[in-house]
Enzyme design. Sequence first.
Site, mmCIF file in Angstrom:
data_model
loop_
_atom_site.group_PDB
_atom_site.id
_atom_site.type_symbol
_atom_site.label_atom_id
_atom_site.label_comp_id
_atom_site.label_asym_id
_atom_site.label_seq_id
_atom_site.Cartn_x
_atom_site.Cartn_y
_atom_site.Cartn_z
ATOM 1 N N SER A 143 -1.372 1.056 -2.186
ATOM 2 C CA SER A 143 -1.214 -0.088 -1.282
ATOM 3 C C SER A 143 -2.570 -0.701 -0.989
ATOM 4 O O SER A 143 -3.595 0.001 -0.980
ATOM 5 C CB SER A 143 -0.577 0.372 0.037
ATOM 6 O OG SER A 143 -0.594 -0.650 1.011
ATOM 7 N N TYR A 156 -1.148 5.481 7.250
ATOM 8 C CA TYR A 156 -0.487 5.215 5.965
ATOM 9 C C TYR A 156 -1.523 4.712 4.968
ATOM 10 O O TYR A 156 -1.578 5.155 3.819
ATOM 11 C CB TYR A 156 0.620 4.184 6.170
ATOM 12 C CG TYR A 156 1.228 3.650 4.893
ATOM 13 C CD1 TYR A 156 2.198 4.371 4.209
ATOM 14 C CD2 TYR A 156 0.845 2.406 4.387
ATOM 15 C CE1 TYR A 156 2.771 3.879 3.047
ATOM 16 C CE2 TYR A 156 1.408 1.909 3.234
ATOM 17 C CZ TYR A 156 2.369 2.642 2.564
ATOM 18 O OH TYR A 156 2.922 2.144 1.399
ATOM 19 N N LYS A 160 -2.895 6.306 1.368
ATOM 20 C CA LYS A 160 -2.918 5.573 0.105
ATOM 21 C C LYS A 160 -4.328 5.541 -0.490
ATOM 22 O O LYS A 160 -4.492 5.519 -1.716
ATOM 23 C CB LYS A 160 -2.379 4.155 0.307
ATOM 24 C CG LYS A 160 -0.891 4.116 0.627
ATOM 25 C CD LYS A 160 -0.052 4.734 -0.481
ATOM 26 C CE LYS A 160 1.440 4.551 -0.234
ATOM 27 N NZ LYS A 160 2.266 5.086 -1.336
#
Length: 251
Positions: A143, A156, A160
Amino acid sequence: MSARFSGKTAIVTAASRGIGLAVAERLVADGAKVVVTARKREPLEEAVAHLGGPEHALGVAGHADDFDHQAEVVKRAIDAFGSADLLVNNTGINPTYGPMIEMESSAARKIVEVNCIAALSWVRQVHQAWMKEHGGAVVNVSSVAGLRTAPGIGFYGASKAMLTHITRQLAVELGPDIRVNAVAPAVVKTAFATALYEGREEEVAAAYPLKRLGTPADIGGVVAFLLSDDAAWMTGQSLVVDGGVTLTSGF
């Protein structure tokens, strides 16, 4: 229809909808057999039917971070279609939204387990069962949140960033016969990402030079490229697919 993946079998995790299903669609259209995974059996069965049925696809329900489930998926891929040539680690979770400083440690631990450790284990499983002897290609779905700060989804993004480094490290360790790359999308219109744009899509998209958010098909095509021989001299790369948003101050 294309035949560039004819005779090859792909495993795509989290593929009952969204990016995973779009990846599976593209791979089937390009001649691959696919084994798709997801937690729930019913939407997975619907996905298999959408992909053309058992001649083209097999669904295996289970949790992506369950090592026994991973081993079962790889075995069933080889038993059903004769190989496990391609792997797409699409599974990703983000159970919280808000400042990272307020995040529970248990949630952070689960994110790393699913987004990073499980992805590494999937590669290990296909490596041991097939790719070590026969070669193959892997794409990890990362991401742009791993490339820059990401309000509301900071940890998050940290997971990533870790997945991106895992991609690079595996590329070095597994070459020359196994290529490992990643794709790093910005906001794609999926159920997973609704908190990032729901009710304000036009406002969010305004920060993108291409003036729209991504679609699952936008990512599916790039993943197929990275798995294909068209990318035969690419490994350890993280290909940003973001509508140009990382060129601007917006996210």
